[in-house]
Design a protein around this motif. Sequence first.
Motif, PDB file in Angstrom:
ATOM      1  N   GLU A 149      11.196 -24.081  21.835  1.00 45.25           N
ATOM      2  CA  GLU A 149      11.117 -24.834  22.732  1.00 45.25           C
ATOM      3  C   GLU A 149      10.987 -24.289  24.044  1.00 45.25           C
ATOM      4  N   GLU A 150      10.635 -25.518  24.798  1.00 46.10           N
ATOM      5  CA  GLU A 150      10.212 -24.973  26.810  1.00 46.10           C
ATOM      6  C   GLU A 150      10.726 -24.806  27.471  1.00 46.10           C
ATOM      7  N   ILE A 151      10.952 -23.891  28.187  1.00 51.89           N
ATOM      8  CA  ILE A 151      12.029 -23.537  28.794  1.00 51.89           C
ATOM      9  C   ILE A 151      11.310 -22.837  30.455  1.00 51.89           C
ATOM     10  N   ALA A 152      12.174 -23.506  31.103  1.00 57.05           N
ATOM     11  CA  ALA A 152      11.217 -22.896  32.875  1.00 57.05           C
ATOM     12  C   ALA A 152      12.133 -22.221  33.230  1.00 57.05           C
ATOM     13  N   THR A 153      11.700 -20.925  33.605  1.00 53.29           N
ATOM     14  CA  THR A 153      13.220 -20.165  33.916  1.00 53.29           C
ATOM     15  C   THR A 153      12.410 -18.904  34.927  1.00 53.29           C
ATOM     16  N   SER A 154      13.006 -18.571  35.621  1.00 53.34           N
ATOM     17  CA  SER A 154      12.675 -17.343  36.181  1.00 53.34           C
ATOM     18  C   SER A 154      12.680 -16.142  35.450  1.00 53.34           C
ATOM     19  N   LEU A 155      13.842 -15.622  35.589  1.00 49.99           N
ATOM     20  CA  LEU A 155      14.620 -14.616  34.667  1.00 49.99           C
ATOM     21  C   LEU A 155      13.716 -14.330  33.426  1.00 49.99           C
ATOM     22  N   LEU A 156      13.356 -13.638  32.214  1.00 52.86           N
ATOM     23  CA  LEU A 156      14.075 -14.083  30.812  1.00 52.86           C
ATOM     24  C   LEU A 156      13.619 -12.827  30.676  1.00 52.86           C
ATOM     25  N   SER A 157      15.654 -11.913  29.803  1.00 60.75           N
ATOM     26  CA  SER A 157      15.768 -11.118  29.204  1.00 60.75           C
ATOM     27  C   SER A 157      16.307 -11.040  28.232  1.00 60.75           C
ATOM     28  N   ILE A 158      15.849 -10.044  26.516  1.00 58.40           N
ATOM     29  CA  ILE A 158      16.545  -9.650  25.422  1.00 58.40           C
ATOM     30  C   ILE A 158      17.071  -8.323  26.410  1.00 58.40           C
ATOM     31  N   CYS A 159      18.266  -7.978  25.665  1.00 60.56           N
ATOM     32  CA  CYS A 159      18.951  -7.721  25.946  1.00 60.56           C
ATOM     33  C   CYS A 159      20.396  -6.733  24.283  1.00 60.56           C
ATOM     34  N   SER A 160      20.128  -5.714  24.394  1.00 59.22           N
ATOM     35  CA  SER A 160      20.944  -5.257  23.827  1.00 59.22           C
ATOM     36  C   SER A 160      22.079  -4.142  24.186  1.00 59.22           C
ATOM     37  N   THR A 161      21.813  -3.373  24.919  1.00 57.46           N
ATOM     38  CA  THR A 161      22.766  -2.186  26.083  1.00 57.46           C
ATOM     39  C   THR A 161      23.511  -3.953  27.339  1.00 57.46           C
ATOM     40  N   GLY A 162      23.184  -4.641  27.793  1.00 57.07           N
ATOM     41  CA  GLY A 162      23.217  -5.101  29.196  1.00 57.07           C
ATOM     42  C   GLY A 162      22.727  -4.738  30.292  1.00 57.07           C
ATOM     43  N   TRP A 163      22.480  -3.465  30.495  1.00 54.80           N
ATOM     44  CA  TRP A 163      21.935  -2.332  32.014  1.00 54.80           C
ATOM     45  C   TRP A 163      20.555  -2.870  31.872  1.00 54.80           C
ATOM     46  N   TYR A 164      20.208  -3.065  32.953  1.00 53.11           N
ATOM     47  CA  TYR A 164      18.817  -2.451  33.226  1.00 53.11           C
ATOM     48  C   TYR A 164      18.667  -2.296  35.465  1.00 53.11           C
ATOM     49  N   PRO A 187      27.607  -8.221  31.097  1.00 57.14           N
ATOM     50  CA  PRO A 187      28.326  -6.926  31.038  1.00 57.14           C
ATOM     51  C   PRO A 187      29.914  -7.020  29.320  1.00 57.14           C
ATOM     52  N   SER A 188      29.043  -8.653  28.364  1.00 61.79           N
ATOM     53  CA  SER A 188      29.664  -8.470  27.069  1.00 61.79           C
ATOM     54  C   SER A 188      29.119  -8.277  26.219  1.00 61.79           C
ATOM     55  N   ALA A 189      27.711  -7.102  26.251  1.00 65.19           N
ATOM     56  CA  ALA A 189      26.889  -7.023  25.136  1.00 65.19           C
ATOM     57  C   ALA A 189      27.179  -5.710  24.555  1.00 65.19           C
ATOM     58  N   ARG A 190      26.955  -5.604  23.809  1.00 67.75           N
ATOM     59  CA  ARG A 190      27.316  -4.977  22.623  1.00 67.75           C
ATOM     60  C   ARG A 190      26.365  -3.778  21.827  1.00 67.75           C
ATOM     61  N   MET A 191      26.454  -2.654  22.092  1.00 72.05           N
ATOM     62  CA  MET A 191      24.919  -2.140  20.956  1.00 72.05           C
ATOM     63  C   MET A 191      24.880  -1.774  19.479  1.00 72.05           C
ATOM     64  N   ASP A 192      26.097  -3.132  18.887  1.00 71.68           N
ATOM     65  CA  ASP A 192      26.389  -2.348  17.659  1.00 71.68           C
ATOM     66  C   ASP A 192      27.189  -3.944  16.924  1.00 71.68           C
ATOM     67  N   ASP A 193      26.246  -4.432  17.135  1.00 72.13           N
ATOM     68  CA  ASP A 193      27.167  -6.269  17.088  1.00 72.13           C
ATOM     69  C   ASP A 193      25.870  -6.838  16.224  1.00 72.13           C
ATOM     70  N   GLY A 194      24.994  -5.917  15.797  1.00 71.10           N
ATOM     71  CA  GLY A 194      23.589  -6.638  15.327  1.00 71.10           C
ATOM     72  C   GLY A 194      22.768  -8.308  15.763  1.00 71.10           C
ATOM     73  N   ALA A 195      22.816  -8.069  16.776  1.00 67.38           N
ATOM     74  CA  ALA A 195      23.056  -9.521  17.664  1.00 67.38           C
ATOM     75  C   ALA A 195      22.094  -8.762  19.307  1.00 67.38           C
ATOM     76  N   ALA A 196      21.537  -9.696  19.560  1.00 65.33           N
ATOM     77  CA  ALA A 196      20.917  -8.972  21.170  1.00 65.33           C
ATOM     78  C   ALA A 196      21.128 -11.040  22.020  1.00 65.33           C
ATOM     79  N   ASP A 197      20.744 -10.538  23.188  1.00 64.25           N
ATOM     80  CA  ASP A 197      21.057 -10.961  23.846  1.00 64.25           C
ATOM     81  C   ASP A 197      20.336 -12.058  24.656  1.00 64.25           C
ATOM     82  N   LEU A 198      20.041 -13.456  24.830  1.00 67.69           N
ATOM     83  CA  LEU A 198      18.369 -13.643  25.698  1.00 67.69           C
ATOM     84  C   LEU A 198      18.778 -14.145  27.065  1.00 67.69           C
TER      85      LEU A 198
END
Length: 327
Positions: free
Chosen positions: A197-212, A220-231
Motif C-alpha cells: 500500500e502507498e501512503i503519505a503521512t508525517s507521523l508513522l509509529s508501531i506501538c505496543s505500549t502506546g506511550w512515547y 490510549p487503548s494499547a495493550r502490551m499483552d494482546d499479541g498485536a501492535a498498533d500502526l
Amino acid sequence: MSRLRVGLLANPAAAFGASHRVGRQVGQLLRLAGVSVVDLSGPTMHVARARALEVRDSLTALVVVGGDGTVALGAEIVAGTPVRLGIVPAGSGNDVARALDLPVDDPEASTRALLHALSRPAVSVDALEVVSAGDQVPHHRSVALGTVNIGFDAQVNARANSYRRGRSTRYTAAVLRELLTLHDRPFWIEVDGGPREEIATSLLSICSTGWYGGGMHLVPSARMDDGAADLVTLTGVGRAKLLRFFPRVFRGTHTGVPGFAVRPVHEVTVGLRTGEAQRAFADGEAAAQLPLTVRVLPGAVRLLVDPDALRPAEAAAPEGPDRKEQA
C-alpha cells in the motif's frame, strides 16, 4: 530469597549518568534482602550485553536500570527465555515504566516492587522485533517493548537524542525544531502479508505500549499483552495543526483529530518510495534503516511487575465538537 540469582545491568549513560548511582543503590538493597546479585554493568552497553548473555541461563531475573533504551536491551537479552525482566526507571523518557505504572526516581520503591514481583507469577508481554528488510541496507536486528518510530517522530527522536541538556524538555524542544521541515512523506507498507500500500503521512509509529516521547499517550487503548501492535499514522496535518496536536497527546485527547488513524497489525514492512536514507528508532534508540520489518513476538518477555499493571487504562474522554473547532 537466597536461591534467587539476579543480574543487574545499569546504563552508565542514561539520565546523563544518574542511573549508574541508582544501580549501585538497587544492588545494595537487593543484597540486603538476601538476593544473590551479579553486577553486569560495563563501560558500554555493548560490553554489558555480552556479560549478560554469558550468564543469562543461570539467572532468575535480569534487572535493568536506565531508560527505555536500556529496557529494550534487557528485553532483547531475555526474550524467549524463562528469565524475567525487572525494570528500575532511571532515564529521560521512562515510557515503558509509565505504561506499567512503575515508580520513577525512587530506587527504594522500585526495589520493593521487584522483590514483591519475584514472589508472584510471571507477567508475559509482547515484544516488537525490528529487522532490516532490504538488500541495500546494513543488516540490523533489535527488540523493543514500547514504540518503533519511523516518520516525523523518528526525526524528532534523533534530534532529541542529540541534546545534552533538558532531560524533561528535550523532546518538546526537538518537536518545535523539526516542525520547520514538516511534510507528509511517501511511504509504502505491507501489513500482515497483504499487498503493498502507498501512503503519505508525517507521523508513522508501531506501538505496543502506546506511550512515547517522555509522556505522550499516543494510543490510549494499547495493550502490551494482546499479541498485536498498533500502526499509527497522521496525514494531512500542517505545522500549525501539528503544533496543537502534540500537547493533546500528553493528555490522550488527540484520537479524534482528523487524519489520525490506528490500525492493529502483527507484522508490517515499511519503506520510503523515494528510496532516500531513513533510520527508525526503537524505544528511543537508533534501529534499522528503511526498509524494515516490525513483527510482534507474542508473550516473548516475562516481566517482574504486578499483574494489575496490565489492566486496561481508562479511555480519555472524547472531545466535543466545540473543543475540536477551537483547537
